[in-house]
Design an enzyme around this catalytic site. Sequence first.
Site, PDB file in Angstrom:
ATOM      1  N   TRP A 186      -9.456  20.269  -1.928  1.00 52.99           N
ATOM      2  CA  TRP A 186     -10.496  21.205  -1.513  1.00 52.99           C
ATOM      3  C   TRP A 186      -9.969  22.572  -1.123  1.00 52.99           C
ATOM      4  O   TRP A 186     -10.715  23.540  -1.064  1.00 52.99           O
ATOM      5  CB  TRP A 186     -11.272  20.636  -0.311  1.00 52.99           C
ATOM      6  CG  TRP A 186     -10.401  20.102   0.786  1.00 52.99           C
ATOM      7  CD1 TRP A 186     -10.082  18.792   1.008  1.00 52.99           C
ATOM      8  CD2 TRP A 186      -9.714  20.840   1.810  1.00 52.99           C
ATOM      9  NE1 TRP A 186      -9.252  18.671   2.104  1.00 52.99           N
ATOM     10  CE2 TRP A 186      -9.012  19.916   2.620  1.00 52.99           C
ATOM     11  CE3 TRP A 186      -9.626  22.201   2.135  1.00 52.99           C
ATOM     12  CZ2 TRP A 186      -8.228  20.299   3.702  1.00 52.99           C
ATOM     13  CZ3 TRP A 186      -8.849  22.587   3.220  1.00 52.99           C
ATOM     14  CH2 TRP A 186      -8.166  21.641   3.991  1.00 52.99           C
ATOM     15  N   ASN A 187      -8.678  22.694  -0.838  1.00 50.61           N
ATOM     16  CA  ASN A 187      -8.204  23.927  -0.200  1.00 50.61           C
ATOM     17  C   ASN A 187      -8.202  25.133  -1.135  1.00 50.61           C
ATOM     18  O   ASN A 187      -8.443  26.258  -0.710  1.00 50.61           O
ATOM     19  CB  ASN A 187      -6.815  23.715   0.417  1.00 50.61           C
ATOM     20  CG  ASN A 187      -5.775  23.295  -0.597  1.00 50.61           C
ATOM     21  OD1 ASN A 187      -6.069  22.598  -1.566  1.00 50.61           O
ATOM     22  ND2 ASN A 187      -4.538  23.689  -0.374  1.00 50.61           N
ATOM     23  N   LYS A 210     -11.602  15.129 -11.230  1.00 53.48           N
ATOM     24  CA  LYS A 210     -12.404  14.826 -10.055  1.00 53.48           C
ATOM     25  C   LYS A 210     -12.044  15.830  -8.966  1.00 53.48           C
ATOM     26  O   LYS A 210     -11.017  15.700  -8.298  1.00 53.48           O
ATOM     27  CB  LYS A 210     -12.142  13.413  -9.545  1.00 53.48           C
ATOM     28  CG  LYS A 210     -13.134  12.982  -8.459  1.00 53.48           C
ATOM     29  CD  LYS A 210     -12.584  11.918  -7.536  1.00 53.48           C
ATOM     30  CE  LYS A 210     -11.686  12.475  -6.481  1.00 53.48           C
ATOM     31  NZ  LYS A 210     -12.388  13.386  -5.512  1.00 53.48           N
ATOM     32  N   PRO A 211     -12.875  16.837  -8.768  1.00 48.56           N
ATOM     33  CA  PRO A 211     -12.622  17.743  -7.647  1.00 48.56           C
ATOM     34  C   PRO A 211     -12.930  17.060  -6.337  1.00 48.56           C
ATOM     35  O   PRO A 211     -13.632  16.051  -6.291  1.00 48.56           O
ATOM     36  CB  PRO A 211     -13.593  18.900  -7.913  1.00 48.56           C
ATOM     37  CG  PRO A 211     -14.716  18.279  -8.692  1.00 48.56           C
ATOM     38  CD  PRO A 211     -14.086  17.186  -9.522  1.00 48.56           C
ATOM     39  N   GLY A 261      -2.377  16.579  -3.198  1.00 48.97           N
ATOM     40  CA  GLY A 261      -2.963  16.071  -1.957  1.00 48.97           C
ATOM     41  C   GLY A 261      -1.897  15.568  -1.009  1.00 48.97           C
ATOM     42  O   GLY A 261      -0.747  16.034  -1.032  1.00 48.97           O
ATOM     43  N   SER A 262      -2.251  14.609  -0.207  1.00 45.88           N
ATOM     44  CA  SER A 262      -1.358  14.129   0.842  1.00 45.88           C
ATOM     45  C   SER A 262      -0.256  13.240   0.274  1.00 45.88           C
ATOM     46  O   SER A 262      -0.400  12.619  -0.782  1.00 45.88           O
ATOM     47  CB  SER A 262      -2.150  13.344   1.888  1.00 45.88           C
ATOM     48  OG  SER A 262      -2.566  12.091   1.361  1.00 45.88           O
ATOM     49  N   GLU A 283       1.873  16.867  -6.421  1.00 41.27           N
ATOM     50  CA  GLU A 283       2.245  17.890  -5.446  1.00 41.27           C
ATOM     51  C   GLU A 283       1.662  17.468  -4.113  1.00 41.27           C
ATOM     52  O   GLU A 283       0.442  17.390  -3.953  1.00 41.27           O
ATOM     53  CB  GLU A 283       1.724  19.268  -5.835  1.00 41.27           C
ATOM     54  CG  GLU A 283       2.320  20.352  -4.934  1.00 41.27           C
ATOM     55  CD  GLU A 283       1.502  21.596  -4.851  1.00 41.27           C
ATOM     56  OE1 GLU A 283       0.717  21.720  -3.889  1.00 41.27           O
ATOM     57  OE2 GLU A 283       1.627  22.439  -5.747  1.00 41.27           O
ATOM     58  N   CYS A 317      -0.837  24.476   0.494  1.00 40.96           N
ATOM     59  CA  CYS A 317       0.295  23.552   0.359  1.00 40.96           C
ATOM     60  C   CYS A 317       1.625  24.237   0.621  1.00 40.96           C
ATOM     61  O   CYS A 317       2.561  23.613   1.133  1.00 40.96           O
ATOM     62  CB  CYS A 317       0.276  22.919  -1.028  1.00 40.96           C
ATOM     63  SG  CYS A 317       0.301  24.114  -2.390  1.00 40.96           S
ATOM     64  N   GLU A 415       2.713  17.382   9.203  1.00 42.99           N
ATOM     65  CA  GLU A 415       2.019  18.533   8.631  1.00 42.99           C
ATOM     66  C   GLU A 415       0.686  18.730   9.352  1.00 42.99           C
ATOM     67  O   GLU A 415      -0.138  17.822   9.422  1.00 42.99           O
ATOM     68  CB  GLU A 415       1.781  18.315   7.137  1.00 42.99           C
ATOM     69  CG  GLU A 415       1.152  19.503   6.441  1.00 42.99           C
ATOM     70  CD  GLU A 415       0.947  19.272   4.948  1.00 42.99           C
ATOM     71  OE1 GLU A 415       0.946  20.258   4.194  1.00 42.99           O
ATOM     72  OE2 GLU A 415       0.789  18.102   4.545  1.00 42.99           O
TER      73      GLU A 415
END
Length: 546
Positions: A186-187, A210-211, A261-262, A283, A317, A415
């Site tokens: 989402w960022n 898939k957003p 993502g995470s 990533e 990120c 993080e």
Amino acid sequence: MTNPQAKKVTRTTKRKAALPGGPLDPEHDVAASYALDQSFVRGLTRRLVATSGVTTTIHAPATGQPLGAVPKSGAEDVPVAFARARAAAKDWAAASFSERSAVLLRLHDLILDRREEIMDLICWESGKARIHAFDEPLHVALTARYYSRTLKRHLEPKRRDGVVPFLTHIEEHRLPKGVVGIISPWNYPFTMALADGIAALAAGNGVVSKPDHHTPLSALLGLQLLEEAGMPPGLWQMVAGEGRVLGGPMIEHADYICFTGSTGTGKIIARQCAERLIGCSLELGGKNPILVLADADLDRAAEGAVRAAFSNGGQLCVSTERLYVAHDVYDDFVGKFVARTEAMRLSPSHDWGVDMGSLISAEQLATVDEHVKDAVKHGARILAGGKPRPDLGPYFYEPTILEGVTADMACHGDETFGPVISVYPFTSEDEAIALANSGDYGLNAAVYSRDSKRARRVANQIKCGTVNVNEAFSATFASIDAPMGGMRSSGMGRRQGAEGIHRYTEVQSVATQHFLRFGPHWGLTDQAYATVMTGAVRLLRHLGRA
């Protein structure tokens, strides 16, 4: 000035009936009206593969105002999306390099022409400041142009050295994987939804994406622009919903997975891809450092640190959460950094001139607030910021600088992914490098020094996938010809550059052998054949053959 097309995006449409929760007055409550023209929203969401009959209303994080209803995809929609993309990908894989290139170059022009409309939607959906929203169409345009201009170089067959000079002709071919699955965050909802997929298209693949469920509209606008640029119908399919519902089915049907993502989720995806023996690029998280050496231009370093820590509210990120400063200049630098941070302008406005917008959600706000409170409880000092700003919007938090952070505090190694940075002094270059390399992450770093040769030497010793000298993060991220990605727990694989397109291909070697056969012939015995071949191999060594 907002262009005419963007007015359609930003116009408010009042509802005749109240939203759930009781009667509301649009003149006094933003929740009583949609921020976006609903015909515009429906025009975007019709592109989704979603047959569940369920919709979810998404809201503007900066104001809480509803943006529109988005159909939710179910697990049963995923194989349908892949089947459609796979059917379209057959012809696309056979398309010439020039045909693919033309689509991407038209996309580049469309994005730049429609940048105001794109930025408007990004601001509504993500809550970020306009200056940070601008990064997204710019980056996608750069990516489209780069792969348009270079896809032939990256993909055309290449002659390799055969085992026998002149008699073994061998070529390396790169074939598309098939259909690539992309799960984006989402960022940066426009950049992350499109940039990885552009490289996949350039390589001749279909795409199913898939957003994130917070920000599907920006991705759908990108899909609309791809269609307008001439992308074949059906080649890029999109599903919408939560990752825990759609992620597994996507991995089951994809030929390759790209995820941003995470780290925790990335490890799960890596295991699932390994079960199917398909590739993936990931990533993941970061706890990125900046090193300010004693000979740095402190004004330049302070300006860079503000961008590194607080761009998009720290929800980036490659943003910085650890700042190491040479002891001799520590006080001078920290004073400059604090002054710049305290001068930042926070606002929910979509106009230019805002330095930082909103966080994305209540969950993100809670994480940021908990990290700061935990640090203060254990003895850290707040040099700037340190509290939520509900007067500006539901999820605003001040840009925050902490000092005295220690290993027993959550924000030391975890993080935060928000506008919080910790500053630390160091006494030697070796100590600074060791501090930068501490922890499990290795995504991005920056080094500030007037001696660029020295800074590059330090950079080469930092275990991060990208390191910027005298710049926060943009020098590496915007240089599309160079690979970008993480080391250690920050991921695997690379986006951008040759690696960014090669990951979406299968390598095939095709060899044609002339005259000589690899086995005893011309009446040679097995032993004589082996003696001749051994002599030939020794000769090639003396001739310098690789």
